[in-house]
Design an enzyme around this catalytic site. Sequence first.
Site, PDB file in Angstrom:
ATOM      1  N   LYS A 269      49.131  60.788  46.552  1.00 61.81           N
ATOM      2  CA  LYS A 269      48.728  61.842  47.155  1.00 61.81           C
ATOM      3  C   LYS A 269      49.164  63.328  47.327  1.00 61.81           C
ATOM      4  CE  LYS A 269      44.975  59.308  48.266  1.00 61.81           C
ATOM      5  NZ  LYS A 269      43.530  59.461  47.725  1.00 61.81           N
TER       6      LYS A 269
ATOM      7  N   ASP B 143      32.695  55.743  37.047  1.00 63.00           N
ATOM      8  CA  ASP B 143      33.934  55.153  37.043  1.00 63.00           C
ATOM      9  C   ASP B 143      34.948  56.335  36.859  1.00 63.00           C
ATOM     10  OD1 ASP B 143      36.327  53.858  36.754  1.00 63.00           O
ATOM     11  OD2 ASP B 143      35.661  52.325  35.442  1.00 63.00           O
TER      12      ASP B 143
ATOM     13  N   ASN C 134      36.526  61.152  46.608  1.00 59.77           N
ATOM     14  CA  ASN C 134      36.832  60.254  47.472  1.00 59.77           C
ATOM     15  C   ASN C 134      37.442  59.041  46.841  1.00 59.77           C
ATOM     16  OD1 ASN C 134      36.557  58.605  50.276  1.00 59.77           O
ATOM     17  ND2 ASN C 134      35.304  57.454  48.777  1.00 59.77           N
TER      18      ASN C 134
ATOM     19  N   LEU D  33      34.479  55.289  53.848  1.00 58.64           N
ATOM     20  CA  LEU D  33      34.716  56.652  53.953  1.00 58.64           C
ATOM     21  C   LEU D  33      33.461  57.308  53.369  1.00 58.64           C
ATOM     22  CD1 LEU D  33      38.534  57.364  54.414  1.00 58.64           C
ATOM     23  CD2 LEU D  33      36.655  57.620  56.196  1.00 58.64           C
TER      24      LEU D  33
ATOM     25  N   TYR E  40      51.844  55.110  46.339  1.00 59.52           N
ATOM     26  CA  TYR E  40      50.730  55.726  46.677  1.00 59.52           C
ATOM     27  C   TYR E  40      50.879  57.196  47.411  1.00 59.52           C
ATOM     28  CZ  TYR E  40      46.744  56.243  50.052  1.00 59.52           C
ATOM     29  OH  TYR E  40      45.645  56.794  50.518  1.00 59.52           O
TER      30      TYR E  40
ATOM     31  N   THR F  16      38.975  50.376  56.297  1.00 58.11           N
ATOM     32  CA  THR F  16      38.080  50.331  55.290  1.00 58.11           C
ATOM     33  C   THR F  16      38.928  49.107  54.026  1.00 58.11           C
ATOM     34  OG1 THR F  16      39.684  52.082  53.772  1.00 58.11           O
ATOM     35  CG2 THR F  16      37.994  52.673  55.057  1.00 58.11           C
TER      36      THR F  16
END
Length: 231
Positions: free
Chosen positions: A160, A53, A80, A13, A156, A189
């Site tokens: 987010k 990084d 991103n 992305l 995860y 991805t």
Amino acid sequence: MTTTLITGANKGLGHETARRLVAAGHTVYVGSRDAGRGRRAAERLGARPLVLDVTDDASVAAAVRAVEEDGGGLDVLVNNAGVEGDPAGAADVTADLFREIFETNVFGVVRVTHAFLPLLRRSKTPVVVNVSSALASKTLVGAPDTSMYAYPGVAYPASKAAVNMITVQFAKAFPEMRVNAVEPGFTATDLNGHRGTQTVERGAEIIVRMAQVRPDGPTGGYFDIHGFLPW
């Protein structure tokens, strides 16, 4: 000329977002942990490579210096870079797994945004786009009739959800900026082993759109390609 930095932009992305923004006339820095991959991606795109990084303070500080020495300004930051990690459920998830995922997805966003904040604040039209996920929505994850409900992982989605709160608080603190979180959709991805059901071209659409938001546009919001998402 709009100057834009995209983290994790050597593939997926981030790479597609960079391609689209270069085509729109932006000067784009391709942030990449690997110098060689970043350089090759930048050459393909007509962009500028930047070793970055997001999990390393020294790397981020060096990236800031490089941008300052190169031209000195930054108008758009796209956070991103992200990892999914092991989608361990509630019975198996550990603090170590949380720490691993949060290091990139949460601490990386804060680390990079904080470091580049002085450059963004010099811009007349500063924009920050934080790549989030529909799995950050407590409304959607908790609704049995959604695809998000079946996702078993804890770390995860939690990472987010933290990104969404960071977005809201930064938007409140810096009303002159446009700071928004976006959900690209289930895109094929490396993050998901290319299990995603849509192309990077489709997934990048909302990122590109919000990277070009006008000064009178929304801020502190959470969007997918169709509009507002429920928190």
